[in-house]
Design a protein around this motif. Structure first.
Motif, PDB file in Angstrom:
ATOM      1  N   HIS A  84       0.562  -1.211   0.026  1.00  0.00           N
ATOM      2  CA  HIS A  84      -0.093  -0.017   0.101  1.00  0.00           C
ATOM      3  C   HIS A  84       0.878   1.328  -0.007  1.00  0.00           C
ATOM      4  N   GLN A  85       2.047   1.369   0.734  1.00  0.00           N
ATOM      5  CA  GLN A  85       2.763   2.407   0.966  1.00  0.00           C
ATOM      6  C   GLN A  85       3.697   2.456  -0.565  1.00  0.00           C
ATOM      7  N   ASP A  86       3.905   1.452  -0.962  1.00  0.00           N
ATOM      8  CA  ASP A  86       4.649   1.310  -2.380  1.00  0.00           C
ATOM      9  C   ASP A  86       3.867   2.061  -3.306  1.00  0.00           C
ATOM     10  N   PHE A  87       2.523   1.583  -3.242  1.00  0.00           N
ATOM     11  CA  PHE A  87       1.356   2.309  -4.429  1.00  0.00           C
ATOM     12  C   PHE A  87       1.330   3.820  -4.094  1.00  0.00           C
ATOM     13  N   ILE A  88       1.179   4.232  -3.019  1.00  0.00           N
ATOM     14  CA  ILE A  88       1.137   5.785  -2.823  1.00  0.00           C
ATOM     15  C   ILE A  88       2.269   6.393  -2.954  1.00  0.00           C
ATOM     16  N   ASP A  89       3.635   5.721  -2.973  1.00  0.00           N
ATOM     17  CA  ASP A  89       4.764   6.449  -3.330  1.00  0.00           C
ATOM     18  C   ASP A  89       4.845   6.491  -4.758  1.00  0.00           C
ATOM     19  N   GLU A  90       4.243   5.389  -5.421  1.00  0.00           N
ATOM     20  CA  GLU A  90       4.332   5.546  -7.063  1.00  0.00           C
ATOM     21  C   GLU A  90       3.502   6.512  -7.474  1.00  0.00           C
ATOM     22  N   MET A  91       2.202   6.822  -6.967  1.00  0.00           N
ATOM     23  CA  MET A  91       1.215   7.584  -7.093  1.00  0.00           C
ATOM     24  C   MET A  91       1.996   9.067  -7.174  1.00  0.00           C
ATOM     25  N   LYS A  92       2.552   9.433  -6.086  1.00  0.00           N
ATOM     26  CA  LYS A  92       3.412  10.754  -5.824  1.00  0.00           C
ATOM     27  C   LYS A  92       4.294  10.878  -6.795  1.00  0.00           C
ATOM     28  N   ARG A  93       5.127   9.712  -7.203  1.00  0.00           N
ATOM     29  CA  ARG A  93       6.215   9.845  -8.254  1.00  0.00           C
ATOM     30  C   ARG A  93       5.536  10.326  -9.440  1.00  0.00           C
ATOM     31  N   LEU A  94       4.540   9.606  -9.825  1.00  0.00           N
ATOM     32  CA  LEU A  94       3.877   9.767 -11.073  1.00  0.00           C
ATOM     33  C   LEU A  94       3.196  11.338 -11.389  1.00  0.00           C
ATOM     34  N   ARG A  95       2.609  11.795 -10.229  1.00  0.00           N
ATOM     35  CA  ARG A  95       2.245  13.110 -10.349  1.00  0.00           C
ATOM     36  C   ARG A  95       3.386  14.006 -10.150  1.00  0.00           C
ATOM     37  N   ALA A  96       4.376  13.815  -9.431  1.00  0.00           N
ATOM     38  CA  ALA A  96       5.590  14.684  -9.633  1.00  0.00           C
ATOM     39  C   ALA A  96       6.071  15.027 -11.348  1.00  0.00           C
ATOM     40  N   LEU A  97       6.049  13.676 -11.985  1.00  0.00           N
ATOM     41  CA  LEU A  97       6.437  13.643 -13.198  1.00  0.00           C
ATOM     42  C   LEU A  97       5.553  14.493 -14.159  1.00  0.00           C
ATOM     43  N   ARG A  98       4.144  14.576 -13.890  1.00  0.00           N
ATOM     44  CA  ARG A  98       3.320  15.334 -14.606  1.00  0.00           C
ATOM     45  C   ARG A  98       3.348  16.571 -14.268  1.00  0.00           C
ATOM     46  N   GLY A  99       3.886  17.069 -13.181  1.00  0.00           N
ATOM     47  CA  GLY A  99       4.031  18.336 -12.552  1.00  0.00           C
ATOM     48  C   GLY A  99       3.057  18.845 -11.847  1.00  0.00           C
ATOM     49  N   LYS A 100       2.408  17.989 -11.212  1.00  0.00           N
ATOM     50  CA  LYS A 100       1.097  18.215 -10.323  1.00  0.00           C
ATOM     51  C   LYS A 100       1.274  18.062  -8.977  1.00  0.00           C
ATOM     52  N   VAL A 101       2.634  18.654  -8.305  1.00  0.00           N
ATOM     53  CA  VAL A 101       3.071  18.517  -6.902  1.00  0.00           C
ATOM     54  C   VAL A 101       2.615  19.688  -6.219  1.00  0.00           C
ATOM     55  N   PHE A 102       1.762  19.254  -5.158  1.00  0.00           N
ATOM     56  CA  PHE A 102       1.300  20.554  -4.297  1.00  0.00           C
ATOM     57  C   PHE A 102       2.086  20.607  -3.306  1.00  0.00           C
ATOM     58  N   VAL A 103       2.257  22.082  -3.327  1.00  0.00           N
ATOM     59  CA  VAL A 103       3.363  22.433  -2.193  1.00  0.00           C
ATOM     60  C   VAL A 103       2.154  23.284  -1.098  1.00  0.00           C
ATOM     61  N   LYS A 104       2.244  23.142   0.142  1.00  0.00           N
ATOM     62  CA  LYS A 104       1.438  23.626   1.157  1.00  0.00           C
ATOM     63  C   LYS A 104       1.564  25.218   0.942  1.00  0.00           C
TER      64      LYS A 104
END
Length: 115
Positions: A84-104
């Motif tokens: 589950h944590q691997d999946f979450i990390d992969e989703m964060k990585r893919l999101r960062a590749l698309r440029g969709k990183v959220f900064v608080k």
């Protein structure tokens, strides 16, 4: 010989003997005045060790917090797979590749810079 006289004195039904018996009961944590069985049950309940101090209650459930922290550390070392944590990390990585990183707080900074 003296001790026997004290026992006889306590068992006597005098005012002094009754007061000494009450004092003795108070010192040793017994019921001070004679009561019925229902009241004695309440006294016994309150004289027991509290539930939060009983070892069989404290150790009933496994130590989830410590186990979780241990698994997280083992995952960092590569000795444990948390899918589950691997999946979450992969989703964060893919999101960062698309440029969709959220900064608080990013929206507030943009709003201030525009004005």
């Amino acid at each position: 010989m003296r001790f026997y006289k004290y026992c006889d004195l306590v068992n006597a039904n005098t005012k002094y003997a009754n007061r000494m018996k009450m004092l003795s009961n108070r010192i040793f944590g017994e019921v001070v005045r004679p009561t019925n069985e229902k009241s004695k049950r309440v006294v016994e309940m309150f004289s027991e060790e509290p539930l939060y101090k009983k070892q069989n209650i404290i150790n009933y459930y496994p130590r989830h917090i410590e186990t979780g922290l241990l698994m997280k550390k083992l995952r960092e070392y590569g000795l444990f797979r948390d899918e589950h944590q691997d999946f979450i990390d992969e989703m964060k990585r893919l999101r960062a590749l698309r440029g969709k990183v959220f900064v608080k707080g990013e929206k507030k900074r943009k709003a201030k810079s525009i004005l």
